[in-house]
Write an enzyme that holds these catalytic residues in place. Structure first.
Site, mmCIF file in Angstrom:
data_model
loop_
_atom_site.group_PDB
_atom_site.id
_atom_site.type_symbol
_atom_site.label_atom_id
_atom_site.label_comp_id
_atom_site.label_asym_id
_atom_site.label_seq_id
_atom_site.Cartn_x
_atom_site.Cartn_y
_atom_site.Cartn_z
ATOM 1 N N HIS A 20 43.429 39.366 36.120
ATOM 2 C CA HIS A 20 44.539 40.022 36.548
ATOM 3 C C HIS A 20 44.387 41.413 37.708
ATOM 4 O O HIS A 20 45.248 41.280 38.873
ATOM 5 C CB HIS A 20 45.898 40.534 35.369
ATOM 6 N N ASP A 117 52.750 39.997 39.486
ATOM 7 C CA ASP A 117 52.138 38.677 38.901
ATOM 8 C C ASP A 117 52.994 38.180 37.967
ATOM 9 O O ASP A 117 53.812 37.834 37.650
ATOM 10 C CB ASP A 117 50.995 38.536 38.321
ATOM 11 N N TRP A 370 40.410 30.765 40.375
ATOM 12 C CA TRP A 370 40.251 30.567 41.659
ATOM 13 C C TRP A 370 39.466 31.492 42.461
ATOM 14 O O TRP A 370 39.426 31.604 43.442
ATOM 15 C CB TRP A 370 42.164 30.679 41.666
HETATM 16 N N1 UDP Z 1 32.484 37.738 38.947
HETATM 17 C C1 UDP Z 1 30.999 38.115 39.420
HETATM 18 N N2 UDP Z 1 29.651 38.267 38.629
HETATM 19 C C2 UDP Z 1 29.695 36.851 37.205
HETATM 20 C C3 UDP Z 1 30.788 36.420 37.177
HETATM 21 C C4 UDP Z 1 31.878 36.181 37.679
HETATM 22 O O1 UDP Z 1 31.036 39.222 40.492
HETATM 23 O O2 UDP Z 1 28.690 36.825 37.620
HETATM 24 C C5 UDP Z 1 33.655 37.581 39.477
HETATM 25 C C6 UDP Z 1 33.677 36.520 40.533
HETATM 26 O O3 UDP Z 1 33.122 36.793 42.202
HETATM 27 C C7 UDP Z 1 34.971 36.664 40.483
HETATM 28 C C8 UDP Z 1 35.493 36.908 39.057
HETATM 29 O O4 UDP Z 1 34.016 38.043 38.724
HETATM 30 O O5 UDP Z 1 35.314 37.535 41.541
HETATM 31 C C9 UDP Z 1 36.113 35.872 38.836
HETATM 32 O O6 UDP Z 1 37.044 35.547 39.181
HETATM 33 P P1 UDP Z 1 37.647 33.769 38.733
HETATM 34 O O7 UDP Z 1 39.280 33.763 38.879
HETATM 35 O O8 UDP Z 1 36.569 32.973 39.688
HETATM 36 O O9 UDP Z 1 37.787 33.355 36.940
HETATM 37 P P2 UDP Z 1 37.577 33.702 36.119
HETATM 38 O O10 UDP Z 1 36.949 35.227 35.442
HETATM 39 O O11 UDP Z 1 39.572 34.774 35.736
HETATM 40 O O12 UDP Z 1 38.127 33.135 34.515
#
Ligand code: UDP
Length: 472
Positions: A20, A117, A370
């Site tokens: 977040h 948010d 997202w």
């Molecule tokens: N991310 C990353 N490396 C990884 C896994 C995730 O840099 O191995 C980053 C990805 O680039 C994104 C965020 O973590 O910016 C994940 O956000 P997203 O909204 O896609 O999914 P969430 O993790 O919130 O389910």
């Protein structure tokens, strides 16, 4: 830089957790760098979600953005082992309202506006007390926003569980929502997180406007409905502002990064990147099928591997053994050897934005968070949509049916294990077949429209100017 709004000061409240905080910081940097706004990010923390050490890694606009980590709040007396995520987040923010108020009072000068948010709507009355503007930032789609603000109406109209409905859920002027695609808090109407979600849907329209992380070209129909549809306007009669796509910038890769030298050796648009976000994990059975599917497809891949959700709980994050060829022991034996020439396994975490921006990457098997979705689209990379939780089923359907930049398994991966043959077919379709090329072309068009939207003459840039001119 927009000189008409010089010197504005905005406080943005972020609910707990890096997932977040990151979109809030990205918004803060954008406001600072492009609109000269001074931003104070107030981050809610708790004992279970302590101040983040990773915070230091977040690049901040150095002169105008500061992050204040609020004193931790304690919600242990309010939750039990079965308390769901949305309930926890809303409770944390609710409990934090007094410290948010104190932090704002302690600021050198009073902010001109408070942004929260969508988990932070309980803090909106603070803005009313201070007589300053108040906005809600929904760091995802207009479609999610429409569903959220319309949920209180669905709550009155629909009996029984949403997932058991035989017809799609209708939101005026918007694409209907398949019952199986509802967001997690709508899965069980008897759970407290459903009540929290309905409450959020009622509180968002009490703000002065909604920002979301999308852009006019991507969701024109939904955005128009939010602005003009009478029935929808009857529940959300405030301005809506698509301000995206906002995402982290690409960091330069170190010259010795294993993945970059590997990608440099691969042909253009030939590699599938496989990753399930910051916390997505698969069952042991699903991991096995995914491994076989990748192998059968004979396509190149980088896979961010994590241990399965079931079994080996003690090993969940560390000490997962490898067999003699280096294959983690939750993957089929000999996998690393057999895929040595086409695949690269990365354990737990990879520099996703940097990988997606490499010219060798031609597809992304993603959980459709997202942020990941935007990172893919803004690099012109089509996707295999593999939603797991939160609002990801909604995102997946949008990507396949509206944006036309993704394929997906026949059944939701949360409903049944996707078999190796189907995975093989999906991987080939995105990397090898004409279908994939068509989606890649579409993704590249969206990449360009995203860049246009953020440019000085673009709709997202103008949206932000409009908000700031109202605040200033
Ligand atoms: N991310 C990353 N490396 C990884 C896994 C995730 O840099 O191995 C980053 C990805 O680039 C994104 C965020 O973590 O910016 C994940 O956000 P997203 O909204 O896609 O999914 P969430 O993790 O919130 O389910």
């Amino acid at each position: 830089m927009d000189s008409s709004v010089r010197n504005l000061r905005v406080a943005i409240l972020s609910s707990p957790g890096m997932g977040h905080l990151i979109p809030v910081v990205v918004l803060a940097n954008r406001l600072a760098a492009h609109h000269n706004v001074r931003v104070t990010v107030l981050q809610v923390t708790t004992a279970v979600s302590p101040p983040e050490s990773k915070l230091l890694d977040l690049p901040l606009h150095k002169d105008l953005v500061q992050i204040i980590q609020l004193p931790p709040v304690d919600i242990s007396h309010l939750v039990g082992p079965s308390t769901q995520v949305v309930t926890q987040l809303c409770l944390m923010v609710r409990e934090a309202v007094p410290v948010v108020r104190s932090a704002i009072a302690a600021m050198e000068s009073r902010p001109d506006a408070l942004f929260v948010d969508h988990f932070g709507t309980d803090a909106l009355p603070i803005a009313a007390e201070l007589n300053i503007a108040k906005y809600v930032y929904v760091p995802t789609t207009a479609w999610f926003t429409a569903l959220t603000v319309y949920c209180p109406v669905l709550d009155q109209e629909i009996e029984g569980e949403y997932v058991d409905q035989l017809e799609d859920l209708r939101i005026p002027g918007c694409k209907p929502v398949r019952p199986e695609d509802v967001v997690d808090p709508m899965l069980d109407r008897n759970d407290q997180q459903y009540d929290e979600y309905v409450r959020m849907g009622k509180q968002i329209p009490l703000s002065d406007g909604i920002l979301f992380n999308s852009w006019e070209d991507l969701e024109s129909k939904t955005i128009q409905a939010l602005r003009e549809n009478q029935a929808l306007r009857s529940v959300v009669n405030i301005p809506v502002y698509p301000v995206g796509p906002l995402r982290r910038p690409v960091e330069p890769a170190g010259p010795t990064s294993e993945w970059i030298s590997w990608l440099d050796r691969q042909p253009n648009e030939s590699v599938l990147f496989v990753s399930f976000g910051s916390g997505g994990m698969l069952s042991a059975e699903q991991i096995t099928e995914l491994a076989w599917g990748l192998e059968l497809s004979c396509q190149r891949f980088i896979w961010v591997v994590r241990p399965p959700t079931r079994g080996r709980v003690d090993d969940a994050f560390f000490n997962v053994g490898n067999s003699s060829d280096g294959t983690p022991n939750y993957l089929p034996e000999g996998f690393s050897t057999r895929t040595r020439d086409v695949g690269l396994l990365v354990s737990m975490w990879a520099p996703q934005i940097e990988i997606l921006s490499h010219s060798a990457v031609g597809g992304f098997l993603s959980h459709c968070g997202w942020n990941s979705t935007l990172e893919s689209i803004t690099n012109g990379v089509p996707m295999i949509a593999w939603p797991l939780y939160a609002e990801q089923r909604l995102n997946a359907t949008f990507l396949v049916e509206e944006a036309g930049v993704a394929v997906r398994p026949r059944e939701l991966p949360t409903k049944q294990v996707v078999g190796r043959e189907e995975i093989e077919r999906l991987v080939r379709s995105i990397i090898e077949h004409k279908e994939g090329q068509g989606m890649r072309d579409k993704a590249k068009q969206l990449k360009m429209s995203a860049e246009d939207g953020l440019g000085r003459a673009g709709s997202s840039y103008k949206s932000m100017c409009e908000i700031l001119s109202k605040i200033g």
